[in-house]
Design an enzyme around this catalytic site. Structure first.
Site, PDB file in Angstrom:
ATOM      1  N   HIS A  48      -9.641  -2.482  -7.528  1.00  0.00           N
ATOM      2  CA  HIS A  48      -8.747  -1.343  -7.781  1.00  0.00           C
ATOM      3  C   HIS A  48      -9.519  -0.301  -8.592  1.00  0.00           C
ATOM      4  CE1 HIS A  48      -4.612  -3.562  -7.305  1.00  0.00           C
ATOM      5  NE2 HIS A  48      -5.397  -3.700  -6.249  1.00  0.00           N
ATOM      6  N   GLU A  50      -8.997   1.241 -11.315  1.00  0.00           N
ATOM      7  CA  GLU A  50      -9.097   1.006 -12.759  1.00  0.00           C
ATOM      8  C   GLU A  50     -10.179  -0.034 -13.078  1.00  0.00           C
ATOM      9  OE1 GLU A  50      -6.372   0.965 -10.838  1.00  0.00           O
ATOM     10  OE2 GLU A  50      -4.549   1.135 -12.027  1.00  0.00           O
ATOM     11  N   CYS A  78      -1.203  -1.655 -11.835  1.00  0.00           N
ATOM     12  CA  CYS A  78      -0.497  -2.870 -11.426  1.00  0.00           C
ATOM     13  C   CYS A  78      -0.676  -3.929 -12.518  1.00  0.00           C
ATOM     14  CB  CYS A  78      -1.069  -3.372 -10.097  1.00  0.00           C
ATOM     15  SG  CYS A  78      -2.745  -4.042 -10.241  1.00  0.00           S
ATOM     16  N   CYS A  81      -4.459  -4.677 -13.228  1.00  0.00           N
ATOM     17  CA  CYS A  81      -5.140  -3.598 -13.948  1.00  0.00           C
ATOM     18  C   CYS A  81      -4.600  -3.438 -15.365  1.00  0.00           C
ATOM     19  CB  CYS A  81      -5.026  -2.297 -13.167  1.00  0.00           C
ATOM     20  SG  CYS A  81      -5.940  -2.382 -11.609  1.00  0.00           S
TER      21      CYS A  81
HETATM   22 ZN   LIG Z   1      -4.409  -2.412  -9.953  1.00  0.00          ZN
END
Ligand SMILES: [Zn+2]
Length: 143
Positions: A48, A50, A78, A81
């Site tokens: 992801h 991040e 999410c 993250c």
């Molecule tokens: Zn994430």
């Protein structure tokens, strides 16, 4: 956030959902790292925006503690993250669009500000939210 949006656009080229992130230095003057969603491009489920940006920022600083740093991301983090943000000890998380289906920084959960954790970054949400959200809406409409 403009830089994070530029990063988000780069994700689309690899077939990924447009989410972009930037890590700013503790004094706020330097961009330590940028990242965008690379799950499709790399086949890595943890890639992801991040996490990619946090890894690069830690490499840049030469240590895992990103104390004082700010992570700016186009979409609400999410659970994975949010966990990575707490673990990296960033001081501040700034995000654009809310993620009502999977957000862990105020929408569905508020992991980053859970009082049971001893490190809780400040959260600033809604920065260029419409622009961040429409990037995602356009992406999914085109699919
Ligand atoms: Zn994430």
């Amino acid at each position: 956030m403009r830089l994070a949006l530029d990063e988000a656009h780069r994700a689309v080229r690899g077939g990924d959902v447009p989410v972009g992130a930037v890590v700013l230095s503790a004094d706020g003057t330097t961009v330590l790292a940028t990242g965008h969603n690379e799950r499709e491009a790399t086949g890595d489920p943890t890639a992801h925006a991040e996490v990619v940006a946090l890894r690069r920022a830690a490499l840049e600083l030469g240590e895992w503690r990103l104390t004082g740093c700010t992570l700016v991301v186009t979409l609400e983090p999410c659970t994975m993250c949010a966990g990575a943000l707490v673990q990296s000890r960033v001081d501040r998380v700034v995000y654009g669009a809310r993620d009502e289906k999977a957000g862990a920084a105020g929408s569905l959960w508020d992991l980053v500000r859970d009082r049971r954790l001893n490190h809780r970054p400040e959260v600033i949400e809604g920065v260029l939210a419409d622009e961040c959200a429409s990037l995602l809406t356009d992406f999914f409409r085109d699919r």
